[in-house]
Design a protein around this motif. Structure first.
Motif, PDB file in Angstrom:
ATOM      1  N   PHE A 209      -6.399   3.876 -12.639  1.00  0.00           N
ATOM      2  CA  PHE A 209      -6.792   5.066 -13.228  1.00  0.00           C
ATOM      3  C   PHE A 209      -6.369   6.457 -12.456  1.00  0.00           C
ATOM      4  O   PHE A 209      -6.075   7.642 -13.077  1.00  0.00           O
ATOM      5  CB  PHE A 209      -8.001   5.222 -13.922  1.00  0.00           C
ATOM      6  N   ASP A 210      -6.238   6.201 -11.139  1.00  0.00           N
ATOM      7  CA  ASP A 210      -6.163   7.114 -10.202  1.00  0.00           C
ATOM      8  C   ASP A 210      -4.351   7.437  -9.884  1.00  0.00           C
ATOM      9  O   ASP A 210      -4.057   6.910  -9.057  1.00  0.00           O
ATOM     10  CB  ASP A 210      -6.902   6.962  -8.829  1.00  0.00           C
ATOM     11  N   SER A 211      -3.894   8.048 -10.820  1.00  0.00           N
ATOM     12  CA  SER A 211      -2.358   8.330 -10.988  1.00  0.00           C
ATOM     13  C   SER A 211      -2.185   9.039  -9.404  1.00  0.00           C
ATOM     14  O   SER A 211      -0.852   8.607  -8.881  1.00  0.00           O
ATOM     15  CB  SER A 211      -1.843   8.919 -11.773  1.00  0.00           C
ATOM     16  N   GLU A 212      -2.969   9.562  -8.866  1.00  0.00           N
ATOM     17  CA  GLU A 212      -2.550  10.651  -7.648  1.00  0.00           C
ATOM     18  C   GLU A 212      -2.500   9.437  -6.496  1.00  0.00           C
ATOM     19  O   GLU A 212      -1.863   9.653  -5.564  1.00  0.00           O
ATOM     20  CB  GLU A 212      -3.470  11.626  -7.477  1.00  0.00           C
ATOM     21  N   TRP A 213      -3.414   8.426  -6.576  1.00  0.00           N
ATOM     22  CA  TRP A 213      -3.427   7.570  -5.511  1.00  0.00           C
ATOM     23  C   TRP A 213      -1.965   6.848  -5.446  1.00  0.00           C
ATOM     24  O   TRP A 213      -1.496   6.584  -4.337  1.00  0.00           O
ATOM     25  CB  TRP A 213      -4.516   6.345  -5.811  1.00  0.00           C
ATOM     26  N   VAL A 214      -1.461   6.441  -6.689  1.00  0.00           N
ATOM     27  CA  VAL A 214      -0.193   6.040  -6.695  1.00  0.00           C
ATOM     28  C   VAL A 214       0.913   6.723  -6.188  1.00  0.00           C
ATOM     29  O   VAL A 214       1.922   6.407  -5.515  1.00  0.00           O
ATOM     30  CB  VAL A 214      -0.084   5.234  -8.130  1.00  0.00           C
ATOM     31  N   LYS A 215       0.968   8.094  -6.660  1.00  0.00           N
ATOM     32  CA  LYS A 215       1.971   8.930  -6.137  1.00  0.00           C
ATOM     33  C   LYS A 215       2.138   9.401  -4.677  1.00  0.00           C
ATOM     34  O   LYS A 215       2.833   9.426  -4.079  1.00  0.00           O
ATOM     35  CB  LYS A 215       1.906  10.297  -7.186  1.00  0.00           C
ATOM     36  N   ARG A 216       0.831   9.403  -4.114  1.00  0.00           N
ATOM     37  CA  ARG A 216       0.487  10.047  -2.901  1.00  0.00           C
ATOM     38  C   ARG A 216       0.264   8.954  -1.764  1.00  0.00           C
ATOM     39  O   ARG A 216       0.890   8.491  -0.892  1.00  0.00           O
ATOM     40  CB  ARG A 216      -0.256  10.935  -2.986  1.00  0.00           C
ATOM     41  N   GLU A 217      -1.246   8.301  -1.677  1.00  0.00           N
ATOM     42  CA  GLU A 217      -1.679   7.287  -0.859  1.00  0.00           C
ATOM     43  C   GLU A 217      -0.822   6.099  -0.629  1.00  0.00           C
ATOM     44  O   GLU A 217      -0.357   5.732   0.380  1.00  0.00           O
ATOM     45  CB  GLU A 217      -3.150   7.014  -1.101  1.00  0.00           C
ATOM     46  N   PHE A 218      -0.565   5.406  -1.854  1.00  0.00           N
ATOM     47  CA  PHE A 218       0.267   4.158  -1.992  1.00  0.00           C
ATOM     48  C   PHE A 218       1.689   4.366  -1.451  1.00  0.00           C
ATOM     49  O   PHE A 218       2.029   3.557  -0.513  1.00  0.00           O
ATOM     50  CB  PHE A 218       0.297   3.886  -3.430  1.00  0.00           C
ATOM     51  N   VAL A 219       2.355   5.650  -1.874  1.00  0.00           N
ATOM     52  CA  VAL A 219       3.689   5.665  -1.323  1.00  0.00           C
ATOM     53  C   VAL A 219       3.456   5.935   0.263  1.00  0.00           C
ATOM     54  O   VAL A 219       4.467   5.679   0.782  1.00  0.00           O
ATOM     55  CB  VAL A 219       4.156   7.236  -2.081  1.00  0.00           C
ATOM     56  N   ALA A 220       2.604   6.715   0.647  1.00  0.00           N
ATOM     57  CA  ALA A 220       2.607   7.070   2.023  1.00  0.00           C
ATOM     58  C   ALA A 220       2.411   5.847   2.944  1.00  0.00           C
ATOM     59  O   ALA A 220       3.007   5.520   3.994  1.00  0.00           O
ATOM     60  CB  ALA A 220       1.560   8.473   2.336  1.00  0.00           C
ATOM     61  N   THR A 221       1.371   5.112   2.479  1.00  0.00           N
ATOM     62  CA  THR A 221       1.151   3.824   3.186  1.00  0.00           C
ATOM     63  C   THR A 221       2.433   2.993   3.285  1.00  0.00           C
ATOM     64  O   THR A 221       2.535   2.443   4.334  1.00  0.00           O
ATOM     65  CB  THR A 221      -0.041   2.982   2.499  1.00  0.00           C
TER      66      THR A 221
END
Length: 518
Positions: free
Chosen positions: A349-361
Motif C-alpha cells: 500500500f506504500d506506493s512511495e516505497w515502491v517509487k523511492r526506496e525500492f528503486v534506490a535499493t
C-alpha cells in the motif's frame, strides 16, 4: 556345460561354415553353447595376434575356435581352426557339414554386411550416450566454483544425462583449476563423466554443447567508460571465432555475470553468426534481487513472488515491471489453496516505497554489482539452463536477454531483457501479455544506452553520452509501476581493474597457443 568361442574374419567362408555347424549343435544339444566374434578383414590379423599373445597360443588363420572351461573360471583351451572343429563335431557328436563352397561364399558376404551394419548401430548408440560437453570460461571466477555443484547435481540437464566439464582460463590460473578439478571429482557425482582444464586458446570449446561465459578476469586499468566498452571486443571476437571453429553445431551459449552482459552477448552474436540464434544473456539474477527486496517488504519468501519482468540492460540501467507480479501463499485475511495468488501491487500500500526506496535499493545493487556474487550468478545461470533444456514452469514469466526482432517496439539488433517462456528446447517471447505496453519516451530512454554501448565498442561512435531528455514527460498511468533503476553515473559500474584497449588478441596473456589477430 560346453561353451565354444568361434572367432573369424567377417568375410571368411570357413568361418561361415563353422558358424552354421555350431548353430546346429547349439540348437540340438542342450549343454552346447557358442559365442561368436567377427572382425573386419583389415583388423583381423592384429586382433588375432593380440588374442594369441594374451593366451600364449599359436594360430594364424581364420577362424579360431577355443573352448572356455567354465568350471575353471572361463580359462580358454585352444581347439584350432575350421578342420579341428569339424573333426571334433564328428568325433564327439557324429555331426558333419556338407555345405558347398558357393554357399559358403554367399554366407561369408552376408556376414560381412551384417558385421558392418552392427558396427554402424553401435557407433550411433555411442553418439546417443556421449556426455554433454560443458565449457566454462573464466573458470577461476567465484561463479564457476558455485556453478559446478549445481551442474553435477543432475538438476540442470537431468539425472540421465552425463556431462563432461572443461574449465577454460589463462595459464596463470592453472594451479587453481587443478585444485578445482580435484574438488569436483571428489563430489563423486553420478552424472559427471569427466572434468578437465584448458589453457590453450586454439583448443577452446572443442565439440562444446554448452558454453557458459562468465565475467572475464582483469588485470589492467582503464580510465574511461569508452575504453572499457572497447576492451570487450577482442575477447568476444576471439570467443566467436573459436566457437564457430571448434564447438558442436548445436552449441548453446549462455552469458552471465554482472558487467556488460548485454554488450558481450551482442558482440558474440556478431562474431559467431552461425550460432547467433543460440546465444542468450541471463537476467534471472536481477529478477532474484528484485524479488528478495519485495519479499523483505512483505515479510514473505522470495520464491512466493512470481512474474517480475526485467526490461532493458541486465547489468546496467534496467526497468523492473511489477504490473504482472503476483504473490503466492501470502498470510493475510484472504487465504486460498497453493495455486491461489494475489497481485503484488494490491499488497504493497506504500506506493512511495515502491517509487523511492525500492528503486534506490535495486539501482544501487545493479549499478555497483553489490550482492551479485558467485552464488547468485551461478544459480541464475543454472536455472536458465534448466529452463532452456526442460522448459520453464507453466504459466510463469521469465526474464531473458535476447536479440530484439522488434517486439514491444524495441529497436532491432540489440540484446534486450524481455518476458519469455521456455518450451521445447527454445524460448517464446510473450508478446501476447496484456497491459504491458511501453510508451515511446520510456522505450527511447531504455534503448539509448544499449545502442550507444554497441556503437562505442565497435568504434562507430567516439564518446558515450548517457541519455538525457530535454524535458521529462509525465509517466503514463499504465506505466507508473514500471520501476526505473536508472544509473546515470556509468563509471560506477566499471570494475576497478579492467583491460586497456588492445591492439591485437595478444592481450590474452597467459593463454597458451596461437595468437589470433583482430
Amino acid at each position: 556345460m560346453v561353451k565354444f568361442v568361434i572367432a573369424g574374419r567377417a568375410d571368411c567362408p570357413y568361418y561361415a561354415k563353422t558358424e552354421l555347424l555350431a548353430d546346429y549343435l547349439q540348437k540340438n544339444l542342450p549343454d552346447f553353447r557358442i559365442h561368436k566374434i567377427t572382425q573386419r578383414p583389415e583388423v583381423w590379423e592384429d586382433w588375432l595376434k593380440d588374442v594369441c599373445e594374451k593366451n600364449k597360443w599359436s594360430h594364424k588363420n581364420s577362424p579360431i575356435i577355443w573352448r572356455e572351461l567354465l568350471d575353471r573360471g572361463g580359462k580358454g583351451l585352444l581347439l584350432g581352426g575350421y578342420n579341428e572343429f569339424l573333426e571334433h563335431a564328428q568325433l564327439y557328436y557324429d555331426v558333419t557339414s556338407s555345405m558347398t563352397t558357393e554357399l559358403m561364399m554367399v554366407i561369408a558376404q552376408e556376414n560381412l554386411g551384417a558385421h558392418i551394419e552392427k558396427e554402424q548401430e553401435e557407433e550411433a548408440l555411442k553418439t546417443c550416450i556421449n556426455p554433454l560437453q560443458v565449457w566454462i570460461t573464466s573458470a577461476s571466477a567465484p561463479a564457476c566454483y558455485n556453478l559446478i555443484p549445481i551442474l553435477t547435481s543432475g538438476e540442470v540437464f537431468g539425472m540421465h544425462t552425463e556431462i563432461s566439464i572443461t574449465l577454460f582460463d589463462n595459464k596463470q590460473a592453472e594451479e587453481y583449476l587443478k585444485s578445482l578439478v580435484v574438488e569436483t571429482q571428489n563430489l563423486a557425482s553420478p552424472v559427471l563423466r569427466s572434468v578437465s582444464i584448458c589453457t590453450k586458446v586454439e583448443e577452446a570449446f572443442c565439440q562444446a554443447h554448452v558454453i557458459v561465459v562468465l565475467d572475464e578476469s582483469t588485470d589492467k586499468e582503464v580510465s574511461t567508460l569508452e575504453d572499457c566498452l572497447r576492451s570487450r571486443v577482442p575477447l568476444c571476437r576471439l570467443y566467436g571465432y573459436l566457437i564457430e571453429k571448434n564447438a558442436h553445431e548445436s552449441v548453446r551459449v549462455i552469458v552471465g555475470g554482472k558487467t556488460f552482459v548485454n554488450l558481450k552477448t551482442v558482440l558474440l552474436m556478431r562474431f559467431a553468426p552461425r550460432i547467433a540464434h543460440n546465444i542468450i544473456a541471463v537476467a534471472l539474477g536481477v529478477e532474484g534481487e528484485a524479488k528478495a527486496i519485495l519479499a523483505r517488504k512483505l515479510k514473505t519468501a522470495p520464491s512466493y513472488i512470481k512474474d517480475v519482468i526485467i526490461w532493458d540492460n541486465i547489468s546496467g540501467n534496467n526497468y523492473v515491471d511489477l504490473r504482472k507480479t503476483r504473490v503466492y501463499r501470502y498470510e493475510s485475511a484472504i487465504w486460498g489453496p497453493l495455486r491461489y495468488s494475489r497481485p503484488l501491487l494490491n499488497l504493497i500500500f506504500d506506493s512511495e516505497w515502491v517509487k523511492r526506496e525500492f528503486v534506490a535499493t535495486l539501482k544501487n545493487l545493479t549499478a555497483t554489482g553489490r550482492q551479485f556474487g558467485g552464488i547468485l550468478a551461478a544459480h541464475s545461470i543454472a536455472t536458465t539452463l534448466k529452463y532452456w533444456y526442460h522448459g520453464s514452469p507453466p504459466g510463469e514469466i521469465v526474464s531473458l536477454g535476447i536479440l530484439s526482432e522488434g517486439q514491444f517496439g524495441i529497436p532491432k539488433g540489440i540484446i534486450f531483457s524481455m518476458p519469455v517462456k521456455f518450451e521445447n528446447g527454445t524460448w517464446v517471447v510473450l508478446t501476447d501479455l496484456k497491459d504491458i505496453e511501453i510508451s515511446e519516451q520510456i522505450m527511447t530512454r531504455m534503448t539509448s544506452d544499449l545502442i550507444q554501448e554497441k556503437l562505442v565498442a565497435l568504434g562507430d561512435k567516439i564518446h558515450f553520452q548517457p541519455y538525457q531528455s530535454e524535458h521529462e514527460d509525465p509517466v503514463p498511468d499504465e506505466e507508473k509501476n514500471l520501476v526505473m533503476s536508472d544509473a546515470a553515473d556509468f563509471l560506477n559500474r566499471i570494475p576497478q581493474t579492467t583491460f586497456e584497449k588492445p591492439q591485437s588478441l595478444e592481450f590474452l596473456n597467459g593463454f597458451e597457443g596461437k595468437t589470433v589477430e583482430s
